[in-house]
Design an enzyme around this catalytic site. Structure first.
Site, mmCIF file in Angstrom:
data_model
loop_
_atom_site.group_PDB
_atom_site.id
_atom_site.type_symbol
_atom_site.label_atom_id
_atom_site.label_comp_id
_atom_site.label_asym_id
_atom_site.label_seq_id
_atom_site.Cartn_x
_atom_site.Cartn_y
_atom_site.Cartn_z
ATOM 1 N N ARG A 7 58.177 -77.936 31.236
ATOM 2 C CA ARG A 7 59.570 -77.542 31.524
ATOM 3 C C ARG A 7 60.290 -78.627 32.326
ATOM 4 N NH1 ARG A 7 58.466 -72.156 34.359
ATOM 5 N NH2 ARG A 7 60.713 -72.057 34.705
ATOM 6 N N ARG B 199 56.453 -68.521 43.161
ATOM 7 C CA ARG B 199 57.095 -67.451 42.387
ATOM 8 C C ARG B 199 56.100 -66.836 41.397
ATOM 9 N NH1 ARG B 199 62.145 -69.328 38.873
ATOM 10 N NH2 ARG B 199 60.570 -70.167 37.487
HETATM 11 P P1 AMP Z 1 64.851 -69.992 32.811
HETATM 12 O O1 AMP Z 1 64.690 -68.563 33.174
HETATM 13 O O2 AMP Z 1 66.268 -70.477 32.957
HETATM 14 O O3 AMP Z 1 63.880 -70.882 33.526
HETATM 15 O O4 AMP Z 1 64.514 -70.112 31.247
HETATM 16 C C1 AMP Z 1 63.240 -69.761 30.755
HETATM 17 C C2 AMP Z 1 63.047 -70.298 29.340
HETATM 18 O O5 AMP Z 1 64.043 -69.749 28.468
HETATM 19 C C3 AMP Z 1 63.213 -71.800 29.182
HETATM 20 O O6 AMP Z 1 62.023 -72.509 29.525
HETATM 21 C C4 AMP Z 1 63.532 -71.899 27.689
HETATM 22 O O7 AMP Z 1 62.371 -71.704 26.905
HETATM 23 C C5 AMP Z 1 64.431 -70.700 27.483
HETATM 24 N N1 AMP Z 1 65.852 -71.034 27.734
HETATM 25 C C6 AMP Z 1 66.625 -70.629 28.779
HETATM 26 N N2 AMP Z 1 67.867 -71.112 28.684
HETATM 27 C C7 AMP Z 1 67.896 -71.853 27.547
HETATM 28 C C8 AMP Z 1 68.902 -72.633 26.896
HETATM 29 N N3 AMP Z 1 70.136 -72.769 27.397
HETATM 30 N N4 AMP Z 1 68.573 -73.259 25.744
HETATM 31 C C9 AMP Z 1 67.344 -73.147 25.224
HETATM 32 N N5 AMP Z 1 66.349 -72.447 25.784
HETATM 33 C C10 AMP Z 1 66.608 -71.802 26.936
#
Ligand code: AMP
Length: 191
Positions: free
Chosen positions: A144, A127
């Site tokens: 992550r 990706r």
């Molecule tokens: P994602 O697109 O779901 O992989 O999210 C990307 C980044 O956004 C994550 O690595 C976190 O830094 C932040 N993030 C997304 N969702 C959350 C959440 N529910 N709580 C805290 N940080 C979040």
């Protein structure tokens, strides 16, 4: 119907979130997408979270709850929501539950997308070539995955204990995963 979609980075939350929302007529609310939009637009909130996101750490609970909950409650009032990437910890789940319960907007079911770590890594690095996300580099991805194990995986037991959890094998092609989810939801009634 209101649904939560959780899983490790690379498990296909975004892809399945879009497909399912369309198929089930729900509003797709993606926590990460909303945060990235704030960063992109350089809003005060975006500036506050960009470094945390670049490191692959979670943004503060108050920030994510403040951003998501109004959208979640509004969608629940309309046709229902499909929330992807939230909650990411038991603390977030507990806080969101209080707010959702008061508003009659509780989730009906939780889908957990399960895939082996080497497949997650493979997908994220593929990706990275296409989307160029800042946080899709190997160092941040390792963090992550660690944050997922520590903060997010406990949600599996949390929702299993509440009888809400449906574990889906995400190590299949997109269509097969969507079909599995739809089959798992058979019998989960709206309400
Ligand atoms: P994602 O697109 O779901 O992989 O999210 C990307 C980044 O956004 C994550 O690595 C976190 O830094 C932040 N993030 C997304 N969702 C959350 C959440 N529910 N709580 C805290 N940080 C979040």
């Amino acid at each position: 119907m209101n649904l939560l979609l959780i899983g490790p980075p690379g498990s296909g939350k975004g892809t399945q979130g879009e497909r399912l929302a369309q198929r089930l007529g729900l509003e797709h609310i993606a926590a990460g997408d909303l945060l990235r939009a704030e960063v992109e637009a350089q809003t005060p909130l975006g500036r506050r979270v960009s470094e945390l996101m670049q490191r692959g750490d979670l943004v503060p609970d108050a920030v994510i709850l403040g951003l998501l909950m109004p959208k979640v409650l509004a969608a629940a009032d309309a046709n229902g929501y499909l929330l992807d990437g939230f909650p990411r910890s038991v603390e977030q789940a507990v806080e969101a539950r209080k707010l959702a319960e008061q508003a009659g907007a509780s989730p009906n079911a939780v889908i957990y997308l399960d895939a082996p770590r080497d497949e997650l890594m493979r997908r994220i690095l593929a990706r990275a070539e296409i989307e160029g996300r800042d946080d899709d580099n190997p160092t941040t991805v390792a963090n992550r995955l660690e944050v997922f194990e520590e903060a997010t995986r406990p949600l599996v037991d949390y929702y299993r204990d509440r009888g809400m959890l449906h574990i889906v094998d995400a190590n299949m092609d997109e269509q097969a995963v969507t079909d599995q989810i739809v089959a798992a939801l058979d019998g989960v009634c709206a309400g």
